[in-house]
Design a protein around this motif. Structure first.
Motif, PDB file in Angstrom:
ATOM      1  N   GLU A  68      -1.434  -6.253  12.688  1.00 46.50           N
ATOM      2  CA  GLU A  68      -0.165  -6.217  11.962  1.00 46.50           C
ATOM      3  C   GLU A  68      -0.002  -4.878  11.237  1.00 46.50           C
ATOM      4  O   GLU A  68      -0.955  -4.354  10.664  1.00 46.50           O
ATOM      5  CB  GLU A  68      -0.155  -7.352  10.932  1.00 46.50           C
ATOM      6  N   VAL A  69       1.195  -4.318  11.305  1.00 44.45           N
ATOM      7  CA  VAL A  69       1.431  -3.021  10.646  1.00 44.45           C
ATOM      8  C   VAL A  69       1.946  -3.285   9.239  1.00 44.45           C
ATOM      9  O   VAL A  69       2.945  -3.969   9.050  1.00 44.45           O
ATOM     10  CB  VAL A  69       2.467  -2.186  11.424  1.00 44.45           C
ATOM     11  N   ILE A  70       1.224  -2.817   8.252  1.00 43.40           N
ATOM     12  CA  ILE A  70       1.654  -2.995   6.865  1.00 43.40           C
ATOM     13  C   ILE A  70       2.332  -1.713   6.404  1.00 43.40           C
ATOM     14  O   ILE A  70       1.733  -0.650   6.395  1.00 43.40           O
ATOM     15  CB  ILE A  70       0.466  -3.320   5.957  1.00 43.40           C
ATOM     16  N   ARG A  71       3.620  -1.915   6.026  1.00 42.60           N
ATOM     17  CA  ARG A  71       4.367  -0.726   5.601  1.00 42.60           C
ATOM     18  C   ARG A  71       4.229  -0.553   4.101  1.00 42.60           C
ATOM     19  O   ARG A  71       4.476  -1.478   3.350  1.00 42.60           O
ATOM     20  CB  ARG A  71       5.842  -0.883   5.953  1.00 42.60           C
ATOM     21  N   GLU A  72       3.889   0.603   3.697  1.00 38.17           N
ATOM     22  CA  GLU A  72       3.765   0.892   2.268  1.00 38.17           C
ATOM     23  C   GLU A  72       5.076   1.465   1.750  1.00 38.17           C
ATOM     24  O   GLU A  72       5.719   2.260   2.420  1.00 38.17           O
ATOM     25  CB  GLU A  72       2.642   1.904   2.036  1.00 38.17           C
ATOM     26  N   ILE A  73       5.472   1.005   0.544  1.00 37.68           N
ATOM     27  CA  ILE A  73       6.693   1.543  -0.063  1.00 37.68           C
ATOM     28  C   ILE A  73       6.313   2.809  -0.815  1.00 37.68           C
ATOM     29  O   ILE A  73       5.286   2.848  -1.494  1.00 37.68           O
ATOM     30  CB  ILE A  73       7.328   0.522  -1.026  1.00 37.68           C
TER      31      ILE A  73
END
Ligand code: SF4
Ligand code: SF4
Length: 169
Positions: A3-8
């Protein structure tokens, strides 16, 4: 598949927090303003006291006849027997006229569960659950009420009325 976790980004996070804070304050203030103009429902006890229902069971009373000052109790011990926490302490003597006289009648209102069994069972209507409920105290011994504190002078006996409103026969 991982799963790709997008960082803000920190800047975006900052503005998001700012927006959430402003939104929370807006919601809070909106509710406050709404209730400021609605009728108040809070009762400021003890300055304002509620009207209690007729059958409210407050502190217990031991009744005396208002006219002659005589107690209504005939010393039958029925109330003592039906009291679930066994909190009624009673003593009687047989007078010279052969009549039973109650010489001691005491309850611990801290133990009383306000069930009104005693009031129901009393054959002469000598007991009453009053509307008095402010009995809190710092001293436990103050919760033991003797005949003097339980005394109430009435014009007629308190004959128990069952929930359907019809008098007991
Ligand atoms: S109201 Fe119930 S608990 Fe209280 S003294 Fe009467 S029988 Fe006992
Ligand atoms: S039931 Fe009534 S008459 Fe009998 S002892 Fe209790 S208070 Fe007195």
């Amino acid at each position: 598949m991982s799963e790709v976790i997008r960082e803000i980004s920190p800047v975006r996070q900052y503005f998001k927090n700012l927006f959430d804070g402003v939104k929370a304050i807006y919601n809070g203030m909106r509710l406050t303003l709404k209730y400021m103009f609605l009728p108040k429902v809070t009762e400021v006890y003890p300055d304002v006291k509620r009207n209690l229902p007729q059958r409210f069971r407050g502190r217990f009373a031991f009744l005396y006849n208002k006219d002659d000052g005589k107690m209504l109790c005939i010393g039958c011990y029925a109330c003592v027997k039906v009291c679930p926490p066994q909190t009624i302490v009673m003593e009687t003597i047989k007078g010279e006229d052969k009549k039973i006289k109650t010489t001691r009648y005491e309850i611990n209102i801290g133990e009383c569960i306000s069930c009104a069994n005693c009031v129901e069972v009393c054959p002469v209507g000598a007991l009453e659950m009053t509307h008095e409920y402010e009995t809190a105290t710092f001293n436990q011994m103050d919760l033991v009420y003797g005949m003097d504190k339980l005394a109430k002078y009435v014009e007629k006996p308190n004959m128990y009325m069952p929930p359907d409103g019809k008098a007991k026969k």
